[in-house]
Every structure is written in structure tokens, then in C-alpha cells.
Design a protein around this motif. Structure first.
Motif, PDB file in Angstrom:
ATOM      1  N   THR A  34      72.371  86.473  -2.916  1.00 52.04           N
ATOM      2  CA  THR A  34      71.234  86.448  -3.821  1.00 52.04           C
ATOM      3  C   THR A  34      70.624  87.839  -3.882  1.00 52.04           C
ATOM      4  O   THR A  34      70.925  88.708  -3.061  1.00 52.04           O
ATOM      5  CB  THR A  34      70.175  85.447  -3.342  1.00 52.04           C
ATOM      6  N   VAL A  35      69.744  88.042  -4.864  1.00 47.35           N
ATOM      7  CA  VAL A  35      69.074  89.340  -4.972  1.00 47.35           C
ATOM      8  C   VAL A  35      68.255  89.615  -3.713  1.00 47.35           C
ATOM      9  O   VAL A  35      68.246  90.747  -3.198  1.00 47.35           O
ATOM     10  CB  VAL A  35      68.180  89.373  -6.227  1.00 47.35           C
ATOM     11  N   ASP A  36      67.592  88.594  -3.190  1.00 46.70           N
ATOM     12  CA  ASP A  36      66.801  88.773  -1.968  1.00 46.70           C
ATOM     13  C   ASP A  36      67.689  89.131  -0.773  1.00 46.70           C
ATOM     14  O   ASP A  36      67.313  89.958   0.066  1.00 46.70           O
ATOM     15  CB  ASP A  36      66.017  87.501  -1.653  1.00 46.70           C
ATOM     16  N   GLU A  37      68.862  88.515  -0.702  1.00 44.49           N
ATOM     17  CA  GLU A  37      69.780  88.813   0.402  1.00 44.49           C
ATOM     18  C   GLU A  37      70.307  90.240   0.308  1.00 44.49           C
ATOM     19  O   GLU A  37      70.474  90.917   1.338  1.00 44.49           O
ATOM     20  CB  GLU A  37      70.925  87.807   0.415  1.00 44.49           C
ATOM     21  N   VAL A  38      70.575  90.696  -0.897  1.00 42.19           N
ATOM     22  CA  VAL A  38      71.005  92.087  -1.066  1.00 42.19           C
ATOM     23  C   VAL A  38      69.900  93.033  -0.601  1.00 42.19           C
ATOM     24  O   VAL A  38      70.162  94.035   0.073  1.00 42.19           O
ATOM     25  CB  VAL A  38      71.381  92.376  -2.531  1.00 42.19           C
ATOM     26  N   GLN A  39      68.654  92.700  -0.944  1.00 43.85           N
ATOM     27  CA  GLN A  39      67.540  93.544  -0.523  1.00 43.85           C
ATOM     28  C   GLN A  39      67.424  93.575   0.995  1.00 43.85           C
ATOM     29  O   GLN A  39      67.187  94.635   1.594  1.00 43.85           O
ATOM     30  CB  GLN A  39      66.230  93.027  -1.126  1.00 43.85           C
ATOM     31  N   SER A  67      79.113  85.449   6.193  1.00 44.66           N
ATOM     32  CA  SER A  67      80.048  86.573   6.249  1.00 44.66           C
ATOM     33  C   SER A  67      79.857  87.473   5.038  1.00 44.66           C
ATOM     34  O   SER A  67      79.729  86.991   3.906  1.00 44.66           O
ATOM     35  CB  SER A  67      81.490  86.039   6.294  1.00 44.66           C
ATOM     36  N   VAL A  68      79.819  88.775   5.286  1.00 43.47           N
ATOM     37  CA  VAL A  68      79.643  89.746   4.206  1.00 43.47           C
ATOM     38  C   VAL A  68      80.744  90.791   4.306  1.00 43.47           C
ATOM     39  O   VAL A  68      80.953  91.393   5.356  1.00 43.47           O
ATOM     40  CB  VAL A  68      78.272  90.443   4.296  1.00 43.47           C
ATOM     41  N   SER A  69      81.470  90.971   3.215  1.00 41.19           N
ATOM     42  CA  SER A  69      82.528  91.976   3.143  1.00 41.19           C
ATOM     43  C   SER A  69      82.185  92.955   2.030  1.00 41.19           C
ATOM     44  O   SER A  69      81.285  92.688   1.216  1.00 41.19           O
ATOM     45  CB  SER A  69      83.882  91.313   2.851  1.00 41.19           C
ATOM     46  N   PRO A  70      82.885  94.085   1.941  1.00 44.61           N
ATOM     47  CA  PRO A  70      82.633  94.993   0.818  1.00 44.61           C
ATOM     48  C   PRO A  70      82.794  94.311  -0.536  1.00 44.61           C
ATOM     49  O   PRO A  70      82.056  94.604  -1.480  1.00 44.61           O
ATOM     50  CB  PRO A  70      83.699  96.084   1.026  1.00 44.61           C
ATOM     51  N   HIS A  71      83.726  93.358  -0.616  1.00 45.01           N
ATOM     52  CA  HIS A  71      83.933  92.674  -1.895  1.00 45.01           C
ATOM     53  C   HIS A  71      82.760  91.755  -2.227  1.00 45.01           C
ATOM     54  O   HIS A  71      82.549  91.423  -3.397  1.00 45.01           O
ATOM     55  CB  HIS A  71      85.245  91.880  -1.849  1.00 45.01           C
ATOM     56  N   THR A  72      81.996  91.351  -1.210  1.00 45.36           N
ATOM     57  CA  THR A  72      80.816  90.532  -1.463  1.00 45.36           C
ATOM     58  C   THR A  72      79.832  91.280  -2.346  1.00 45.36           C
ATOM     59  O   THR A  72      79.209  90.692  -3.244  1.00 45.36           O
ATOM     60  CB  THR A  72      80.128  90.144  -0.141  1.00 45.36           C
ATOM     61  N   LEU A  73      79.676  92.573  -2.097  1.00 43.00           N
ATOM     62  CA  LEU A  73      78.768  93.364  -2.924  1.00 43.00           C
ATOM     63  C   LEU A  73      79.296  93.506  -4.344  1.00 43.00           C
ATOM     64  O   LEU A  73      78.522  93.531  -5.300  1.00 43.00           O
ATOM     65  CB  LEU A  73      78.544  94.742  -2.299  1.00 43.00           C
ATOM     66  N   ARG A  74      80.609  93.595  -4.498  1.00 37.68           N
ATOM     67  CA  ARG A  74      81.203  93.657  -5.842  1.00 37.68           C
ATOM     68  C   ARG A  74      80.929  92.351  -6.590  1.00 37.68           C
ATOM     69  O   ARG A  74      80.563  92.361  -7.764  1.00 37.68           O
ATOM     70  CB  ARG A  74      82.702  93.930  -5.714  1.00 37.68           C
ATOM     71  N   HIS A  75      81.127  91.219  -5.910  1.00 37.79           N
ATOM     72  CA  HIS A  75      80.842  89.926  -6.521  1.00 37.79           C
ATOM     73  C   HIS A  75      79.360  89.797  -6.873  1.00 37.79           C
ATOM     74  O   HIS A  75      78.996  89.277  -7.926  1.00 37.79           O
ATOM     75  CB  HIS A  75      81.239  88.792  -5.571  1.00 37.79           C
ATOM     76  N   SER A  76      78.503  90.271  -5.972  1.00 42.47           N
ATOM     77  CA  SER A  76      77.064  90.179  -6.207  1.00 42.47           C
ATOM     78  C   SER A  76      76.659  91.026  -7.413  1.00 42.47           C
ATOM     79  O   SER A  76      75.850  90.607  -8.252  1.00 42.47           O
ATOM     80  CB  SER A  76      76.302  90.638  -4.959  1.00 42.47           C
ATOM     81  N   PHE A  77      77.227  92.223  -7.501  1.00 42.72           N
ATOM     82  CA  PHE A  77      76.982  93.110  -8.646  1.00 42.72           C
ATOM     83  C   PHE A  77      77.291  92.395  -9.960  1.00 42.72           C
ATOM     84  O   PHE A  77      76.463  92.356 -10.885  1.00 42.72           O
ATOM     85  CB  PHE A  77      77.861  94.357  -8.483  1.00 42.72           C
ATOM     86  N   ALA A  78      78.470  91.793 -10.056  1.00 39.82           N
ATOM     87  CA  ALA A  78      78.891  91.138 -11.296  1.00 39.82           C
ATOM     88  C   ALA A  78      78.059  89.893 -11.574  1.00 39.82           C
ATOM     89  O   ALA A  78      77.627  89.662 -12.711  1.00 39.82           O
ATOM     90  CB  ALA A  78      80.373  90.772 -11.207  1.00 39.82           C
ATOM     91  N   THR A  79      77.814  89.089 -10.548  1.00 37.99           N
ATOM     92  CA  THR A  79      77.060  87.857 -10.729  1.00 37.99           C
ATOM     93  C   THR A  79      75.639  88.146 -11.187  1.00 37.99           C
ATOM     94  O   THR A  79      75.120  87.485 -12.105  1.00 37.99           O
ATOM     95  CB  THR A  79      77.026  87.054  -9.413  1.00 37.99           C
ATOM     96  N   HIS A  80      74.994  89.129 -10.594  1.00 35.63           N
ATOM     97  CA  HIS A  80      73.617  89.443 -10.957  1.00 35.63           C
ATOM     98  C   HIS A  80      73.529  90.024 -12.362  1.00 35.63           C
ATOM     99  O   HIS A  80      72.550  89.776 -13.083  1.00 35.63           O
ATOM    100  CB  HIS A  80      73.011  90.406  -9.932  1.00 35.63           C
ATOM    101  N   LEU A  81      74.540  90.778 -12.770  1.00 28.41           N
ATOM    102  CA  LEU A  81      74.569  91.265 -14.153  1.00 28.41           C
ATOM    103  C   LEU A  81      74.669  90.107 -15.136  1.00 28.41           C
ATOM    104  O   LEU A  81      73.963  90.069 -16.146  1.00 28.41           O
ATOM    105  CB  LEU A  81      75.753  92.218 -14.354  1.00 28.41           C
ATOM    106  N   MET A  82      75.565  89.159 -14.840  1.00 29.21           N
ATOM    107  CA  MET A  82      75.739  88.016 -15.734  1.00 29.21           C
ATOM    108  C   MET A  82      74.475  87.166 -15.776  1.00 29.21           C
ATOM    109  O   MET A  82      74.062  86.700 -16.843  1.00 29.21           O
ATOM    110  CB  MET A  82      76.931  87.171 -15.280  1.00 29.21           C
ATOM    111  N   GLN A  83      73.853  86.966 -14.635  1.00 31.10           N
ATOM    112  CA  GLN A  83      72.616  86.194 -14.592  1.00 31.10           C
ATOM    113  C   GLN A  83      71.501  86.892 -15.353  1.00 31.10           C
ATOM    114  O   GLN A  83      70.596  86.245 -15.871  1.00 31.10           O
ATOM    115  CB  GLN A  83      72.194  85.954 -13.138  1.00 31.10           C
TER     116      GLN A  83
END
Length: 313
Positions: free
Chosen positions: A129-134, A254-270
Motif C-alpha cells: 500500500t502507499v502507507d507501507e511504501v512510506q 516479504s518484500v523483494s525489489p520486484h515488490t516495489l516495481r509492482h507497487s509502482f505500477a499498481t499505484h499508477l493504475m489506481q
């Protein structure tokens, strides 16, 4: 008496044992990976033996396809009824074996060259989530050199959606006027991705206060992200850095580098970004790959609706 009879093993079984030794000694596979290969190849040789095939040269494409079909077949029909993921792994194992046999001159051609793995069901990306990224970025805060570098790395990953291999391959010159970064993706395809103000500030702090100090310890690498000894930061090291920061953030997942890539795309779409724009930013060759994030957004909307609407149930 032939060597085959003396050893009690067929020629095919002996080749499989050679291949497993090759995986152990030359490829350095882990014990778990080796065990999975052995299980797949034992099933393969047993299946082929039942078909009367004991020599590598006797295996045809029909045999390899029949083996995959047998793995998927229902138990009531004499098959193993394995999941698509397990069958796919087995297909990969026997393809690797056949390439080895061809390279070693045991067979004249690869009988699995056209073998297809079963199609796996689509798996939705796991995004924060955006909060988790923060929280993750907050856990990377600090003023010592490594913390400043790590914050810049994480900000860039989330700001650009770059793969970790793309991020660690960036050169200093790939940061264009602070506003954009030039990313070299799969197949040598370049893309230009904007940098937000937070990523710009983090990169500025790293480039001014940290990178010159790290670079002075090395031999002048052009890479953007350096280790403390001046060498390029490796993909493995970057992954460990992210995992350490995720542990400090106590996200409980679990957080991997690809998690941030997925988060980037998901948050853009949202946020309403067009799927074609997201495709370009991610460097996907096909828009169908990007459209999985549309499904992620729809699921989030459905969950929110079910929770908030008084007549949703």
C-alpha cells in the motif's frame, strides 16, 4: 559382461547421474534444487524405462510430450495429476537434461526442443500500500553514507518501477537533468522514465555527499550506485539492502525489489494512469503484460465496495 549389466544401471541412468554431478560441481546448485532435479529426472527415466527406452538416443519428441501428459493425467487414469507449476518445473528439468546430452554428444538432436510447459494460472502481483511504501522509505532514512545511498536506491526503484538489475546497471550519465532516468531494459531496449521530486532529492544527496567518497575507494566505475569500496553495487547486495530495510520497517510481509516495481505500477493504475503509459514506463513489450495491474485495481475496488456499501452483500 557389459558395463551396463555390471553397474546395474542403464545408459540413460548413467547420463542422468553425470548430469546431476555437473549441476552439483559446475553449476553449484543448492541441495534443495538438486533434490528437485533428481526427483523430476528419476520420474523421467522410470517413465522411459517402462516404454522400453534405456538409451539417450532412443528418446523422441513423442516420448517427452507423453511424459508431460502423464504427469498431468488424473490418478484414475494412471497419471500423477501434478499441478501445472510442478509439471512446468519437470519440463524445465528434462529440457536441461536434453541440452546437456546434446552438448556432450550423447544425442544428435534435442528431443525436447519444441516441448511446451503447461500454462500457469495468472498470479496477481503483490503490491505494498502507499502507507507501507512510506514506512519502508522512512526505515531507510539516515545521514550516514550507506543510509543516504540506500534511500536513494529505494526512492529510485519506487519512482521509476525499474527492475533491480536495471537500477544497479545505471550509470551516472543516465540521470538526465535530474528529471529523468534512462533505463536499459530487456532486449537492450531503452526507455526514459521521469523522476519525482522525492527521488530527485534523495539522488542529489547521494551524488553530492556520498558517491564521490565511495568512488575514491575504487577504480572509477561509471555506475550510479557504488559499494563502500568503490565497486558497482551488485543485484544481490541491493536485494539484501532492501530486505534489511523491510525488516526494520516491520511490514509483516516479504518484500523483494520486484515488490516495489509492482507497487509502482499498481499505484499508477489506481491513480488513473492509462495502461499504455504504464506499459511504456515499465518497459513491457506487450500491453497484455501490463493489463494484469488493471485486475489488481478492480480487485481493490471490489473489496472497498464490499466493505463500504450497505447493500454490497
Amino acid at each position: 559382461m557389459s558395463r551396463e549389466k555390471t553397474s546395474g544401471r542403464t545408459a540413460l541412468q548413467r547420463v542422468v547421474e553425470r548430469y546431476l554431478r555437473y549441476l552439483t560441481i559446475e553449476r553449484g546448485l543448492s541441495a534443495n534444487s538438486l533434490q528437485a532435479y533428481r526427483r523430476d529426472l528419476d520420474r523421467y527415466t522410470e517413465f522411459l524405462t517402462q516404454q522400453g527406452i534405456t538409451e539417450p538416443g532412443g528418446i523422441t519428441p513423442e516420448h517427452s510430450r507423453a511424459f508431460i501428459a502423464w504427469l498431468r493425467a488424473p490418478k484414475l487414469e494412471g497419471g500423477l495429476e501434478l499441478a501445472a507449476s510442478s509439471t512446468g518445473r519437470a519440463a524445465s528439468s528434462i529440457r536441461s537434461l536434453h541440452r546437456f546430452m546434446e552438448d556432450e554428444g550423447e544425442v544428435s538432436e534435442d528431443a525436447t526442443r519444441d516441448l511446451r510447459s503447461p500454462k500457469l494460472p495468472s498470479r496477481l502481483p503483490k503490491a505494498l500500500t502507499v502507507d507501507e511504501v512510506q514506512r519502508l522509505l522512512d526505515a531507510a532514512s539516515g545521514d550516514d553514507p550507506q543510509q543516504l545511498r540506500n534511500r536513494a536506491l529505494l526512492e529510485l526503484l519506487y519512482a521509476t518501477g525499474a527492475r533491480i538489475s536495471e537500477a544497479v546497471s545505471l550509470n551516472v550519465d543516465d540521470v538526465i537533468d535530474r528529471d529523468f532516468v534512462r533505463v536499459l531494459g530487456k532486449g537492450g531496449k531503452q526507455r526514459i522514465v521521469p523522476l519525482g521530486s522525492y527521488a530527485q532529492e534523495a539522488l542529489d544527496a547521494y551524488l553530492v555527499r556520498v558517491r564521490p567518497r565511495f568512488a575514491a575507494q575504487g577504480t572509477g566505475s561509471p555506475r550510479l550506485f557504488l559499494g563502500v569500496r568503490g565497486g558497482p553495487l551488485s543485484r544481490q547486495s541491493a536485494g539484501l539492502i532492501l530486505q534489511e530495510i523491510a525488516d526494520r520497517a516491520e511490514l509483516g510481509k516479504s518484500v523483494s525489489p520486484h515488490t516495489l516495481r509492482h507497487s509502482f505500477a499498481t499505484h499508477l493504475m489506481q491513480g488513473g494512469a492509462d495502461v499504455r503509459v504504464v506499459q511504456e514506463l515499465l518497459g513491457h513489450a506487450s500491453v497484455s503484460t501490463t493489463q494484469i495491474y488493471t485486475k489488481v485495481t478492480q480487485d481493490a475496488l471490489r473489496e472497498m465496495y464490499a466493505t463500504a456499501h450497505p447493500r454490497a452483500r
